[in-house]
Design a protein around this motif. Structure first.
Motif, PDB file in Angstrom:
ATOM      1  N   ASP A 245       8.851 -37.045  40.530  1.00 22.29           N
ATOM      2  CA  ASP A 245      10.189 -37.123  39.938  1.00 22.29           C
ATOM      3  C   ASP A 245      10.495 -38.545  39.465  1.00 22.29           C
ATOM      4  O   ASP A 245      11.595 -38.826  39.004  1.00 22.29           O
ATOM      5  N   ALA A 246       9.504 -39.431  39.587  1.00 25.98           N
ATOM      6  CA  ALA A 246       9.654 -40.804  39.110  1.00 25.98           C
ATOM      7  C   ALA A 246       8.279 -41.338  38.718  1.00 25.98           C
ATOM      8  O   ALA A 246       7.310 -41.169  39.453  1.00 25.98           O
ATOM      9  N   ILE A 247       8.209 -41.987  37.558  1.00 24.95           N
ATOM     10  CA  ILE A 247       6.950 -42.544  37.066  1.00 24.95           C
ATOM     11  C   ILE A 247       7.139 -44.021  36.724  1.00 24.95           C
ATOM     12  O   ILE A 247       8.069 -44.391  36.004  1.00 24.95           O
ATOM     13  N   PHE A 248       6.239 -44.829  37.248  1.00 28.05           N
ATOM     14  CA  PHE A 248       6.171 -46.241  36.905  1.00 28.05           C
ATOM     15  C   PHE A 248       4.924 -46.407  36.039  1.00 28.05           C
ATOM     16  O   PHE A 248       3.808 -46.195  36.501  1.00 28.05           O
ATOM     17  N   ALA A 249       5.110 -46.737  34.773  1.00 25.82           N
ATOM     18  CA  ALA A 249       3.995 -46.887  33.845  1.00 25.82           C
ATOM     19  C   ALA A 249       3.569 -48.350  33.759  1.00 25.82           C
ATOM     20  O   ALA A 249       4.403 -49.261  33.812  1.00 25.82           O
ATOM     21  N   ALA A 250       2.271 -48.574  33.588  1.00 24.10           N
ATOM     22  CA  ALA A 250       1.724 -49.931  33.584  1.00 24.10           C
ATOM     23  C   ALA A 250       2.212 -50.765  32.418  1.00 24.10           C
ATOM     24  O   ALA A 250       2.226 -51.994  32.488  1.00 24.10           O
ATOM     25  N   ASN A 251       2.605 -50.119  31.314  1.00 24.22           N
ATOM     26  CA  ASN A 251       3.234 -50.854  30.223  1.00 24.22           C
ATOM     27  C   ASN A 251       4.138 -49.913  29.430  1.00 24.22           C
ATOM     28  O   ASN A 251       4.175 -48.700  29.678  1.00 24.22           O
ATOM     29  N   ASP A 252       4.850 -50.467  28.478  1.00 24.55           N
ATOM     30  CA  ASP A 252       5.819 -49.656  27.722  1.00 24.55           C
ATOM     31  C   ASP A 252       5.144 -48.661  26.789  1.00 24.55           C
ATOM     32  O   ASP A 252       5.713 -47.604  26.499  1.00 24.55           O
ATOM     33  N   LEU A 253       3.965 -48.981  26.282  1.00 25.24           N
ATOM     34  CA  LEU A 253       3.281 -48.035  25.399  1.00 25.24           C
ATOM     35  C   LEU A 253       2.971 -46.750  26.151  1.00 25.24           C
ATOM     36  O   LEU A 253       3.198 -45.636  25.649  1.00 25.24           O
ATOM     37  N   LEU A 254       2.446 -46.881  27.353  1.00 20.51           N
ATOM     38  CA  LEU A 254       2.198 -45.705  28.194  1.00 20.51           C
ATOM     39  C   LEU A 254       3.500 -44.967  28.475  1.00 20.51           C
ATOM     40  O   LEU A 254       3.565 -43.735  28.400  1.00 20.51           O
ATOM     41  N   ALA A 255       4.543 -45.727  28.808  1.00 20.18           N
ATOM     42  CA  ALA A 255       5.830 -45.108  29.149  1.00 20.18           C
ATOM     43  C   ALA A 255       6.398 -44.326  27.963  1.00 20.18           C
ATOM     44  O   ALA A 255       6.949 -43.228  28.127  1.00 20.18           O
ATOM     45  N   LEU A 256       6.252 -44.865  26.751  1.00 18.10           N
ATOM     46  CA  LEU A 256       6.761 -44.170  25.566  1.00 18.10           C
ATOM     47  C   LEU A 256       5.961 -42.896  25.297  1.00 18.10           C
ATOM     48  O   LEU A 256       6.526 -41.874  24.889  1.00 18.10           O
ATOM     49  N   GLY A 257       4.651 -42.930  25.549  1.00 15.17           N
ATOM     50  CA  GLY A 257       3.847 -41.723  25.423  1.00 15.17           C
ATOM     51  C   GLY A 257       4.245 -40.667  26.437  1.00 15.17           C
ATOM     52  O   GLY A 257       4.347 -39.470  26.112  1.00 15.17           O
ATOM     53  N   LEU A 258       4.493 -41.091  27.665  1.00 17.78           N
ATOM     54  CA  LEU A 258       4.964 -40.181  28.705  1.00 17.78           C
ATOM     55  C   LEU A 258       6.295 -39.549  28.304  1.00 17.78           C
ATOM     56  O   LEU A 258       6.496 -38.338  28.441  1.00 17.78           O
ATOM     57  N   LEU A 259       7.183 -40.394  27.813  1.00 18.36           N
ATOM     58  CA  LEU A 259       8.511 -39.920  27.408  1.00 18.36           C
ATOM     59  C   LEU A 259       8.399 -38.867  26.309  1.00 18.36           C
ATOM     60  O   LEU A 259       9.057 -37.818  26.373  1.00 18.36           O
ATOM     61  N   GLN A 260       7.547 -39.108  25.326  1.00 17.15           N
ATOM     62  CA  GLN A 260       7.367 -38.148  24.237  1.00 17.15           C
ATOM     63  C   GLN A 260       6.889 -36.799  24.764  1.00 17.15           C
ATOM     64  O   GLN A 260       7.423 -35.745  24.403  1.00 17.15           O
ATOM     65  N   ALA A 261       5.850 -36.819  25.612  1.00 12.42           N
ATOM     66  CA  ALA A 261       5.264 -35.572  26.105  1.00 12.42           C
ATOM     67  C   ALA A 261       6.250 -34.790  26.965  1.00 12.42           C
ATOM     68  O   ALA A 261       6.384 -33.566  26.836  1.00 12.42           O
TER      69      ALA A 261
END
Length: 339
Positions: A245-261
Motif C-alpha cells: 500500500d506504499a511504494i518508495f521508488a529509487a528515483n522519480d523516473l521509476l516512480a512516474l512509471g509506477l504511477l502511470q501503470a
C-alpha cells in the motif's frame, strides 16, 4: 578529393606577416598592434582558418576541457548536475564535455578517452569499482572528483547527498501516513545509491518498531520509466492482501512509471490504494497527473561544488585538500502520498 586544411603558414603569407605574429594574434593579441591584428584577422576570415585546439593544448601541456561521465543522462537529475558544473567551469574559462556511461557500460571507455586526450580534469558519477582507473588518471596529473558518489579513498574528493538519510525520510513519511506494507522499487543493486536508500528505509522501519525485513524489494535492471511501468503492472495484478500500500521508488523516473501503470488500473487509486514516493524531485515530479512526493537532492549545487573542487585541484591551489561533501536531502510532500 578532400580540401586542404588551411594552416597558420597560409594565414601568415596572406597577411604578409611572420608566423610568430599570427601566433601572437591568436594567443596574445595585446602584444600586436591594432593594424597588424586587423590584417591577420582579415586573413583568417578570408581563408576560413580554424585553429587546431587539441594540438595547441598538447604543445602547452594543458587542456581546458573537463569531462563529465554521467551515469544516465536520460535522467534529468544528471542534466541538472551537469548544468551546475558547467556554470562554474564556463566562468573559469574552460569547457565541459558530457559523456553518458549508459548505466556503466561505457564508463571505462570514456575514462580512457579522457586520459588519452589529457583532459584538465574529470567529474565522474561511477557505476562500479573504478579505483584502478582513477589512480591512473591522477598519476597522469588529471584530477578526478566524484559526484553523486562516495570516494574510494581519502585522496579523491566527492560530492553527493546522504542517501541513507533520504531513504529514511521516504519510509518514515509513508509510515507516518499509516501505511502498512512498504515496498522499494529500484535497481540495479550494484549501485551504492540503491543500497543506501534501502538501508535508510529499513532503518525507518526499525525506528518505528517494525521488522526491517518486512520491506519488500522489487528489483529492476534500470532506473527508468519503462522499468517502473513494468513493476507497476505487476503490483496492480497482486491480490489486495499481498499488494503493497506504499511504494518508495529509487528515483522519480521509476516512480512516474509506477504511477502511470497503477492509474491505468481503474480499480486502483493513488494515493488511496497505493501511495508513491520518488527520489530526486526532478522538474516533472510536481507536474504529474497526481503530483509526485519526492526526496529532493540539490542537483545543481552538487554539480557546482564538484566543479569548484576539481578546478582548485587542477589549478594546483596550495590550499586545496580533498573534501567529501555530503548534502542533506529533504522530503517534498505532494498528492501521491497524502493519507
Amino acid at each position: 578529393m578532400a580540401a586542404r586544411t588551411v594552416s597558420v603558414k597560409d594565414v601568415a603569407q596572406r597577411a604578409g606577416v611572420a608566423l610568430g605574429t599570427v601566433s601572437n594574434v591568436l594567443n596574445r593579441p595585446e602584444a600586436v598592434s591594432e593594424s597588424t591584428r586587423a590584417r591577420v584577422l582579415a586573413a583568417i576570415d578570408e581563408l576560413g582558418y580554424v585553429r587546431n585546439e587539441s594540438a595547441r593544448q598538447l604543445r602547452a601541456g594543458r587542456s581546458t576541457t573537463i569531462g563529465f561521465v554521467a551515469l544516465d543522462l536520460s535522467n534529468p537529475f544528471f542534466t541538472d548536475v551537469a548544468r551546475g558544473a558547467e556554470a562554474v567551469i564556463r566562468e573559469a574559462g574552460s569547457v565541459l564535455l558530457l559523456a553518458n556511461s549508459d548505466g556503466g557500460a561505457l564508463e571505462a571507455r570514456y575514462l580512457d578517452v579522457f586520459e588519452e586526450q589529457r583532459f584538465q580534469g574529470v567529474l565522474l558519477s561511477p557505476s562500479g569499482d573504478v579505483a584502478a582507473q582513477l589512480t591512473r588518471l591522477r598519476q597522469r596529473g588529471i584530477p578526478v572528483v566524484l559526484v553523486d558518489a562516495q570516494a574510494p579513498s581519502a585522496e579523491i574528493s566527492s560530492v553527493g547527498a546522504d542517501d541513507v538519510a533520504g531513504g529514511r525520510l521516504a519510509a518514515s513519511h509513508l509510515l507516518a501516513a499509516g501505511r502498512e506494507r512498504l515496498a522499494f522499487v529500484g535497481g540495479p543493486g550494484t549501485l551504492h545509491q540503491i543500497r543506501d536508500r534501502i538501508t535508510g528505509a529499513r532503518e525507518a522501519l526499525a525506528e518505528a518498531g517494525r521488522d526491517p525485513s518486512s520491506l519488500e524489494v522489487l528489483g529492476t535492471d534500470a532506473p527508468t520509466v519503462v522499468a517502473g511501468r513494468e513493476v507497476g503492472y505487476r503490483i496492480a495484478a497482486m491480490e489486495p492482501a499481498r499488494r503493497p500500500d506504499a511504494i518508495f521508488a529509487a528515483n522519480d523516473l521509476l516512480a512516474l512509471g509506477l504511477l502511470q501503470a497503477i492509474l491505468l488500473e481503474e480499480r486502483l487509486r493513488v494515493p488511496d490504494d497505493v501511495a508513491i514516493v520518488g527520489y530526486d524531485d526532478i522538474g516533472w515530479a510536481g507536474s504529474a497527473v497526481v503530483p509526485l512526493t519526492s526526496v529532493r537532492q540539490p542537483a545543481e549545487l552538487i554539480g557546482r561544488r564538484g566543479a569548484e573542487l576539481l578546478l582548485r585541484e587542477a589549478g594546483r591551489d596550495p590550499r586545496y585538500a580533498p573534501e567529501h561533501v555530503l548534502f542533506t536531502p529533504e522530503l517534498v510532500a505532494r498528492a501521491s502520498s497524502a493519507p
